[in-house]
Design an enzyme around this catalytic site. Structure first.
Site, PDB file in Angstrom:
ATOM      1  CG  ASN A  10      -1.720   1.251   1.367  1.00 55.23           C
ATOM      2  OD1 ASN A  10      -1.740   2.081   0.451  1.00 55.23           O
ATOM      3  ND2 ASN A  10      -2.403   1.403   2.503  1.00 55.23           N
ATOM      4  CD1 TRP A  11       3.351   0.939  -3.026  1.00 54.38           C
ATOM      5  CD2 TRP A  11       3.561   2.279  -4.812  1.00 54.38           C
ATOM      6  NE1 TRP A  11       4.074   0.261  -3.984  1.00 54.38           N
ATOM      7  CE2 TRP A  11       4.225   1.064  -5.093  1.00 54.38           C
ATOM      8  CE3 TRP A  11       3.555   3.282  -5.791  1.00 54.38           C
ATOM      9  CZ2 TRP A  11       4.873   0.822  -6.302  1.00 54.38           C
ATOM     10  CZ3 TRP A  11       4.201   3.038  -6.996  1.00 54.38           C
ATOM     11  CH2 TRP A  11       4.853   1.818  -7.242  1.00 54.38           C
ATOM     12  CE  LYS A  12      -0.087   3.076   4.792  1.00 54.69           C
ATOM     13  NZ  LYS A  12       0.000   3.131   6.234  1.00 54.69           N
ATOM     14  CG  HIS A  95      -5.726   2.030   5.114  1.00 56.74           C
ATOM     15  ND1 HIS A  95      -5.303   2.913   6.080  1.00 56.74           N
ATOM     16  CD2 HIS A  95      -4.731   1.117   4.968  1.00 56.74           C
ATOM     17  CE1 HIS A  95      -4.098   2.527   6.493  1.00 56.74           C
ATOM     18  NE2 HIS A  95      -3.735   1.449   5.832  1.00 56.74           N
ATOM     19  CD  GLU A  97      -2.857   5.416   6.668  1.00 56.14           C
ATOM     20  OE1 GLU A  97      -2.825   5.470   5.426  1.00 56.14           O
ATOM     21  OE2 GLU A  97      -1.971   4.849   7.342  1.00 56.14           O
ATOM     22  CD  GLU A 167      -3.518  -2.408   7.063  1.00 52.72           C
ATOM     23  OE1 GLU A 167      -2.481  -2.745   6.492  1.00 52.72           O
ATOM     24  OE2 GLU A 167      -4.024  -1.280   6.942  1.00 52.72           O
ATOM     25  N   GLY A 173       2.624   2.032  10.739  1.00 56.21           N
ATOM     26  CA  GLY A 173       3.622   3.093  10.619  1.00 56.21           C
ATOM     27  C   GLY A 173       4.340   3.403  11.924  1.00 56.21           C
ATOM     28  CB  SER A 213       5.180  -2.300  11.849  1.00 58.41           C
ATOM     29  OG  SER A 213       4.821  -0.957  12.145  1.00 58.41           O
ATOM     30  N   GLY A 234       2.898  -1.267   4.203  1.00 64.55           N
ATOM     31  CA  GLY A 234       3.007   0.159   3.912  1.00 64.55           C
ATOM     32  C   GLY A 234       4.440   0.546   3.612  1.00 64.55           C
ATOM     33  N   GLY A 235       5.112   1.141   4.595  1.00 64.07           N
ATOM     34  CA  GLY A 235       6.455   1.692   4.417  1.00 64.07           C
ATOM     35  C   GLY A 235       7.441   0.780   3.698  1.00 64.07           C
TER      36      GLY A 235
HETATM   37  P1  13P Z   1       3.088   0.141   7.640  1.00 64.63           P
HETATM   38  O1  13P Z   1       3.536  -1.160   7.007  1.00 64.63           O
HETATM   39  O2  13P Z   1       3.871   1.322   7.160  1.00 64.63           O
HETATM   40  O3  13P Z   1       2.983   0.031   9.115  1.00 64.63           O
HETATM   41  O4  13P Z   1       1.598   0.406   7.094  1.00 64.63           O
HETATM   42  C1  13P Z   1       0.675  -0.602   7.159  1.00 64.63           C
HETATM   43  C2  13P Z   1      -0.518  -0.220   6.367  1.00 64.63           C
HETATM   44  O5  13P Z   1      -1.239   0.692   6.734  1.00 64.63           O
HETATM   45  C3  13P Z   1      -0.781  -0.947   5.130  1.00 64.63           C
HETATM   46  O6  13P Z   1      -2.056  -0.645   4.628  1.00 64.63           O
END
Ligand code: 13P
Length: 249
Positions: A10-12, A95, A97, A167, A173, A213, A234-235
């Protein structure tokens, strides 16, 4: 039949179109595998160049959002049909967010899930508890409510095709991964919830990811759990490390 793992980035809100193409190039050989489905969920503006950049590889492209109406006067929104026409196969829905910053409620998310299916997209439906909810001991109550609301009116055959991502909000994050035990426990709880709403066949078929994470160091242990069918990353999906996560064995 064993469920096939699905490992999605997930590149956000990261990567301009030219950076996105460069990242696809960097990751191309690193994410090659026959053993799992690999997906890049990318910002809307990156979809067209990324679809082009991953042509001929094992990577599928996902969107990070969609709108539930077919078309019309919804300035700034993107329809399921647009995504399909651009070559998108998956779409992240709900998500944390989006639930938090954009106030997306379960009623809206239910419409989005149904719209995704109507267009032939595979939803990656996210759910998860806050730290406060975990500490209050209501994690599974909360997640069951999310799942039940978001899947209202969705058929068993549709659920068999979809992906659910667990999640925990406190692990996103933060570098604070859920323990393998915590992640497995909730993913199993989600599968039990699907069995209750639908049946055991559906529960056995639906793929459930862990997200929060995930990194090259913890992926193998997490993905080895019986109810964890891969990850939503994510990251670490923006780095060469994503190749190690995909080829975690
Ligand atoms: P991180 O892997 O950066 O913690 O993010 C997880 C995420 O929100 C994937 O959708």
């Amino acid at each position: 039949m064993a469920r096939r793992k699905i490992i999605a980035g997930n590149w956000k809100m990261n990567m301009t179109p030219s950076q996105a193409v460069a990242l696809c190039d960097t990751l191309k050989d690193l994410v090659a595998t026959d053993e799992a489905d690999v997906v890049y969920c990318v910002p809307a503006i990156d979809i067209v160049p990324v679809v082009e950049a991953v042509k001929g590889t094992n990577v599928e492209v996902g969107a990070e959002n969609l709108y539930f109406e077919d078309k019309g006067a919804y300035t700034g929104e993107i329809s399921a049909e647009m995504l399909v026409d651009a070559g998108v196969k998956y779409v992240i829905i709900g998500h944390s967010e989006r639930r938090d910053y954009f106030k997306e409620c379960d009623c809206l998310l239910n419409k989005k899930v149904k719209q995704a299916f109507k267009a032939g997209l595979i939803p990656i439906l996210c759910c998860g508890e806050s730290l406060e909810q975990r500490e209050m001991g209501v994690t599974m109550d909360w997640i069951r409510l999310q799942i039940k609301s978001d899947l209202t009116g969705v058929t068993a055959d549709q659920v068999k095709e979809m992906v659910i991502a667990y999640e925990p909000i406190w692990a996103i994050g933060t570098g604070k991964t859920a323990t393998t035990g915590q992640a497995q426990e909730v993913c199993k709880g989600i599968r039990d919830c699907i069995a209750e709403i639908y049946d055991t066949d559906t529960a056995e078929a639906v793929r459930i990811q862990y997200g929060g994470s995930v990194n090259a160091g913890n992926a193998a242990e997490l993905f080895a759990q019986p109810d964890i069918d891969g990850g939503l990353v994510g990251g670490a999906s923006l780095k060469a490390d994503f190749g190690k996560i995909v080829n975690y064995k």
